[in-house]
Design a protein around this motif. Structure first.
Motif, PDB file in Angstrom:
ATOM      1  N   SER A   1     -24.404 -38.757 -21.985  1.00 42.83           N
ATOM      2  CA  SER A   1     -24.959 -40.079 -21.629  1.00 42.83           C
ATOM      3  C   SER A   1     -26.292 -39.959 -20.881  1.00 42.83           C
TER       4      SER A   1
ATOM      5  N   ARG B   1     -27.255 -26.151 -12.946  1.00 38.97           N
ATOM      6  CA  ARG B   1     -26.652 -25.224 -12.011  1.00 38.97           C
ATOM      7  C   ARG B   1     -27.038 -23.780 -12.376  1.00 38.97           C
TER       8      ARG B   1
ATOM      9  N   LYS C   1     -13.215 -40.118 -13.839  1.00 40.89           N
ATOM     10  CA  LYS C   1     -14.144 -39.414 -14.727  1.00 40.89           C
ATOM     11  C   LYS C   1     -13.939 -39.985 -16.124  1.00 40.89           C
TER      12      LYS C   1
HETATM   13  N1  CAO Z   1     -25.791 -27.110  -8.657  1.00 44.15           N
HETATM   14  C1  CAO Z   1     -24.583 -26.985  -8.098  1.00 44.15           C
HETATM   15  N2  CAO Z   1     -23.550 -27.795  -8.385  1.00 44.15           N
HETATM   16  C2  CAO Z   1     -23.756 -28.743  -9.320  1.00 44.15           C
HETATM   17  C3  CAO Z   1     -25.002 -28.924  -9.950  1.00 44.15           C
HETATM   18  C4  CAO Z   1     -26.049 -28.055  -9.581  1.00 44.15           C
HETATM   19  N3  CAO Z   1     -27.267 -28.150 -10.129  1.00 44.15           N
HETATM   20  N4  CAO Z   1     -24.904 -29.958 -10.801  1.00 44.15           N
HETATM   21  C5  CAO Z   1     -23.657 -30.397 -10.725  1.00 44.15           C
HETATM   22  N5  CAO Z   1     -22.954 -29.682  -9.835  1.00 44.15           N
HETATM   23  C6  CAO Z   1     -21.560 -29.830  -9.437  1.00 44.15           C
HETATM   24  C7  CAO Z   1     -21.246 -31.205  -8.923  1.00 44.15           C
HETATM   25  O1  CAO Z   1     -21.720 -31.343  -7.611  1.00 44.15           O
HETATM   26  C8  CAO Z   1     -19.730 -31.208  -9.009  1.00 44.15           C
HETATM   27  O2  CAO Z   1     -19.196 -30.569  -7.859  1.00 44.15           O
HETATM   28  P1  CAO Z   1     -18.132 -31.288  -6.860  1.00 44.15           P
HETATM   29  O3  CAO Z   1     -17.014 -31.761  -7.713  1.00 44.15           O
HETATM   30  O4  CAO Z   1     -17.739 -30.161  -5.960  1.00 44.15           O
HETATM   31  O5  CAO Z   1     -18.803 -32.394  -6.185  1.00 44.15           O
HETATM   32  C9  CAO Z   1     -19.458 -30.270 -10.192  1.00 44.15           C
HETATM   33  O6  CAO Z   1     -20.725 -29.719 -10.557  1.00 44.15           O
HETATM   34  C10 CAO Z   1     -18.840 -30.876 -11.407  1.00 44.15           C
HETATM   35  O7  CAO Z   1     -19.326 -32.144 -11.709  1.00 44.15           O
HETATM   36  P2  CAO Z   1     -18.439 -33.219 -12.488  1.00 44.15           P
HETATM   37  O8  CAO Z   1     -17.215 -33.500 -11.668  1.00 44.15           O
HETATM   38  O9  CAO Z   1     -19.321 -34.365 -12.789  1.00 44.15           O
HETATM   39  O10 CAO Z   1     -18.055 -32.424 -13.823  1.00 44.15           O
HETATM   40  P3  CAO Z   1     -16.730 -32.512 -14.721  1.00 44.15           P
HETATM   41  O11 CAO Z   1     -16.973 -31.551 -15.825  1.00 44.15           O
HETATM   42  O12 CAO Z   1     -15.496 -32.331 -13.949  1.00 44.15           O
HETATM   43  O13 CAO Z   1     -16.744 -34.013 -15.276  1.00 44.15           O
HETATM   44  C11 CAO Z   1     -17.624 -35.905 -16.500  1.00 44.15           C
HETATM   45  C12 CAO Z   1     -17.560 -34.354 -16.349  1.00 44.15           C
HETATM   46  C13 CAO Z   1     -18.626 -36.195 -17.592  1.00 44.15           C
HETATM   47  C14 CAO Z   1     -16.262 -36.421 -16.863  1.00 44.15           C
HETATM   48  C15 CAO Z   1     -18.101 -36.517 -15.167  1.00 44.15           C
HETATM   49  O14 CAO Z   1     -19.303 -35.924 -14.801  1.00 44.15           O
HETATM   50  C16 CAO Z   1     -18.273 -38.017 -15.230  1.00 44.15           C
HETATM   51  O15 CAO Z   1     -17.315 -38.774 -15.223  1.00 44.15           O
HETATM   52  N6  CAO Z   1     -19.554 -38.488 -15.280  1.00 44.15           N
HETATM   53  C17 CAO Z   1     -19.879 -39.883 -15.242  1.00 44.15           C
HETATM   54  C18 CAO Z   1     -19.576 -40.545 -16.550  1.00 44.15           C
HETATM   55  C19 CAO Z   1     -20.308 -39.897 -17.688  1.00 44.15           C
HETATM   56  O16 CAO Z   1     -21.493 -39.736 -17.707  1.00 44.15           O
HETATM   57  N7  CAO Z   1     -19.552 -39.558 -18.708  1.00 44.15           N
HETATM   58  C20 CAO Z   1     -20.152 -39.151 -19.934  1.00 44.15           C
HETATM   59  C21 CAO Z   1     -19.784 -37.822 -20.260  1.00 44.15           C
HETATM   60  S1  CAO Z   1     -20.464 -37.446 -21.829  1.00 44.15           S
HETATM   61  O17 CAO Z   1     -21.898 -38.061 -21.738  1.00 44.15           O
END
Ligand code: CAO
Length: 403
Positions: free
Chosen positions: A6, A26, A124
């Motif tokens: 997205s 990251r 999420k």
């Molecule tokens: N350096 C260090 N850490 C980083 C980073 C960076 N440059 N970029 C991201 N991270 C970390 C985040 O801080 C997070 O850590 P914490 O949980 O400790 O705060 C971690 O990476 C994971 O991020 P996340 O929880 O967003 O990742 P996920 O794979 O578990 O979830 C998703 C993925 C897509 C379900 C979730 O990000 C989400 O719901 N996003 C919003 C909705 C969205 O955009 N969905 C569409 C997905 S497809 O387009």
């Protein structure tokens, strides 16, 4: 600060429009899609390369001490920050909106989340969850069958496109007010926006059966908008009918719209001039309970011709229709190559691949599609020329795992 689909969709559009987009990933890992659904071992996947063209790529961990300083400097220098991490993730890095605004009051800060404020705001969300919670799955599918998700990424890419509209509006607003602002798009809201004709029908349902739905007149309507197979979502009846070769070709079909203006020509061409004088067929209202039969008769005719022949016959008669084009046919379509909607890009590790170019065409600002960055490809360049770090500072940040 985007990953998966997205957010990267939004920043890719901005990059196509000429923005200098710096994708922050990251260190050591990068966007998880770099390694997902790989067709070739060890190289960035098509999933990643097709969503991150025209961007520069840096690695940076804002959770480290040096990373925080660099990230703060980037917030000072940039116009827009886009993120689509889980709810609260950027706040937990130490950069809630209030802090970002303090660092750079002109910053436009744009986020995608699964849901807006409410009971699900902390969830999420991926594409199909959004399709299911935004009204698309409930209204898509064969009648009397299970809800279906669509291959079109309305939750992910759809929300990214909505976000771009918000970002551009906020930038225009900033030109007048001098202030940046927060832009948020929820995937559920976007899907619902794209399904607004179904909310229209929900309200129409209170005033009687939906006469253009295949359930009319013999099927049952409940208290919610039902699935409607391939019925048209508009005021003109339409359906997908078979064409010559359908027995072996899964895409030998065409969508035909029996629009009022062209109904008589359509009836004549399929050999039903008799309908024109028949009160059961010669008005739109009379046809509504007979649509299944009408499309079955149209299909008898379309089955005698290839889908492109049907198109070539009906188009000059002003009968709106569209062949079911497979991804293979689209990939090979010369007209789409010519307009830049499908582009071949060269990549240093994966070689040549096809991607979808900018579907938004500007007369004075054509988009050139350039390959996606390798992980951290532009880290040093950005640290040196934009952030202003010395070689020693870059080296120290690297040692800390900040970049
Ligand atoms: N350096 C260090 N850490 C980083 C980073 C960076 N440059 N970029 C991201 N991270 C970390 C985040 O801080 C997070 O850590 P914490 O949980 O400790 O705060 C971690 O990476 C994971 O991020 P996340 O929880 O967003 O990742 P996920 O794979 O578990 O979830 C998703 C993925 C897509 C379900 C979730 O990000 C989400 O719901 N996003 C919003 C909705 C969205 O955009 N969905 C569409 C997905 S497809 O387009």
């Amino acid at each position: 600060m985007t990953h998966v689909q997205s957010g990267p969709t939004a920043t890719q559009i901005l990059a196509w429009f000429g923005a200098d987009v710096i994708k922050v990933e990251r260190p050591g890992e990068g966007d998880p899609t770099r390694g997902q659904l790989r067709d070739k071992p060890g190289v960035d996947s098509l999933y990643f390369t097709m969503l991150n063209s025209n961007k520069r790529g840096i690695t940076l961990n804002p959770k480290t001490e040096a990373g925080k300083k660099i990230f703060t400097r980037l917030i000072e220098l940039c116009d827009v920050m886009v993120e689509n991490y889980a709810p609260g993730a950027i706040d937990r890095m130490g950069f809630p909106w209030e802090t970002i605004q303090k660092i750079n009051p002109r910053m436009v800060y744009a986020s995608v989340k699964g849901f807006g404020a409410g009971p699900f705001e902390d969830c999420k969300v991926y594409e199909n969850v959004a399709q299911c919670t935004g009204g698309s799955a409930s209204t898509t599918g064969e009648i009397d069958s299970v809800p279906l998700v669509t291959g079109s990424q309305i939750g992910d890419s759809g929300t990214g496109i909505h976000l771009v509209a918000g970002i551009l509006a906020a930038l225009l607003h900033r030109e007048k007010s001098g202030r940046g602002q927060r832009v948020t798009c929820a995937m559920q809201d976007t899907v619902l926006n794209l399904c607004r004709v179904k909310l229209r029908d929900q309200q129409r349902l209170a005033h009687g059966p939906l006469k253009e739905y295949p359930q009319y007149p013999n099927g049952k309507f409940g208290d919610a908008v039902p699935r409607a197979g391939n019925a048209s979502g508009g005021g003109h009846p339409g359906w997908i009918v078979k064409c010559k070769g359908w027995e072996t070709d899964p895409d030998a079909y065409i969508y035909v719209i029996a629009q009022v203006q062209a109904f008589s020509t359509l009836a004549k061409v399929i050999g039903h001039a008799d309908w024109l004088d028949d009160p059961n067929y010669n008005t739109p209202d009379a046809r509504l309970p007979r649509l299944a039969h009408i499309f079955a008769e149209i299909e008898k005719w379309t089955m005698t011709l290839g889908k492109m022949e049907v198109m070539a016959t009906l188009n000059p008669l002003n009968v709106p229709c569209g062949p079911i084009l497979s991804m293979k046919e689209l990939a090979e379509e010369p007209a789409l190559r010519k307009t830049g909607t499908i582009v071949e890009v060269d990549h240093p590790t994966r070689g040549k691949y096809l991607t979808v170019g900018n579907p938004i065409k500007l007369s004075d600002s054509p988009s050139d599609v350039r390959r996606s960055p390798l992980l951290g490809e532009h880290t040093e360049e950005v640290m040196r020329t934009l952030v202003g770090l010395t070689d020693a500072e870059i080296q120290a940040a690297r040692q800390q795992g900040a970049i």
